[in-house]
Write a protein that holds these residues in place. Sequence first.
Motif, short mmCIF file in Angstrom:
data_model
loop_
_atom_site.label_atom_id
_atom_site.label_comp_id
_atom_site.label_asym_id
_atom_site.label_seq_id
_atom_site.Cartn_x
_atom_site.Cartn_y
_atom_site.Cartn_z
N GLU A 64 41.02 -38.14 46.34
CA GLU A 64 40.37 -36.90 45.96
C GLU A 64 39.28 -37.15 44.93
O GLU A 64 39.26 -38.19 44.27
CB GLU A 64 41.40 -35.91 45.38
N ASN A 65 38.39 -36.20 44.79
CA ASN A 65 37.30 -36.28 43.82
C ASN A 65 37.87 -36.27 42.41
O ASN A 65 38.55 -35.31 42.02
CB ASN A 65 36.34 -35.10 44.02
N LYS A 66 37.62 -37.31 41.66
CA LYS A 66 38.19 -37.43 40.32
C LYS A 66 37.69 -36.34 39.37
O LYS A 66 38.44 -35.84 38.54
CB LYS A 66 37.86 -38.81 39.73
N LYS B 124 44.99 -35.51 38.00
CA LYS B 124 45.79 -36.17 39.03
C LYS B 124 45.66 -37.70 38.95
O LYS B 124 44.81 -38.22 38.24
CB LYS B 124 45.37 -35.67 40.42
N HIS C 117 44.63 -41.07 40.76
CA HIS C 117 43.64 -41.32 41.81
C HIS C 117 43.69 -42.73 42.40
O HIS C 117 42.92 -43.02 43.31
CB HIS C 117 42.24 -41.05 41.26
N GLY D 192 46.65 -37.58 43.80
CA GLY D 192 45.23 -37.28 44.00
C GLY D 192 44.47 -38.47 44.54
O GLY D 192 43.25 -38.55 44.39
N LYS E 288 36.84 -33.24 40.08
CA LYS E 288 37.44 -31.95 40.38
C LYS E 288 38.95 -31.94 40.20
O LYS E 288 39.56 -30.88 40.18
CB LYS E 288 37.08 -31.55 41.82
N ALA E 289 39.56 -33.09 40.12
CA ALA E 289 41.02 -33.17 39.98
C ALA E 289 41.37 -34.18 38.89
O ALA E 289 42.03 -35.18 39.13
CB ALA E 289 41.67 -33.56 41.31
#
Length: 308
Positions: A30-32, A38, A40, A27, A34-35
């Motif tokens: 990616e936006n932490k 995952k 990051h 991730g 929303k994910a």
Amino acid sequence: MAQRIVSNLRKNLENQARRFLLKHYGGIGENKTKAADKIHSTTTLRKHVIDIAKAAEAMGVKRLKHITPDMAQHYLNQRKELNIAQGTLNNERNYLERVVFYKDRTKKLSNPIATQRQKKALKDTNRAYTKEQIDLIKKHQFPHNRFATELAYISGLRAQELLTIQRINEATISPHRIWRDDRFVGLSGVKYIVCGKNGLYREVIFPKEMAEKLEQHRLDEPRIVYDNGAKIQQFYNIAGGHNFSESFSSASKRVLGWSLGAHGLRFSYAQHRIDNGITDMTYLDIKSIISQELGHFRPDITERYLKP
């Protein structure tokens, strides 16, 4: 930085772990929010990879897919018997759960409770350095590390963030966050941008004289450096990252007989900010401001920097 010496089996297991984690939990970027499940950051990925491979090697397997929940639980129980700290046990349980329960993430391993260890009185008292202690440490540092210490102390930077400093017109703060307009209230100086935990870009501020000194270290062309597995574009020829952190801790131990690590400089920043320059605001607003200046977005996190 000391080189890690690992066996061929460990290297193979690390490669397996990296591929597995990127496939199932990748991730980065990616936006932490929303994910949340995952991984990051490259630093977090590297920590997962090393610990998973170490555990797999200790279990005697050559393929990660051969690790069963029972084997993982037995490994954790053995680690407990070695008097491993609770925080480490929690992290290792989390890593192994990602491996053995990736198809059903509702399942959990049992969390062994570590033997209680008596904390050092110093750490029970405070995790921040006083200005006088920092001044003593700086006297025993080489100039490039001394300057990095000054920058981290004056702005609350993490060690790796020192390597990521850019001018305000060379990057933008992360747009997916809601930023307070009153950050840096009571401070004056020149704003820069750094990239921190989970790829968050945020502003920091250096006093004018510190900014002028920083510009003297400006590289003619940015260069690529690597720190704890992270690839970083560096714009200034200054110390930072793992090498700086190790050097700072070594200097602290030589001078004071103990070390809180370079991370203690962030505690110093937070405690100085809470006591100076922010007035006529609620305590909640003050904590929120300091939280964002440190690269966090929950006021309660500030409490960790203010209390033992």
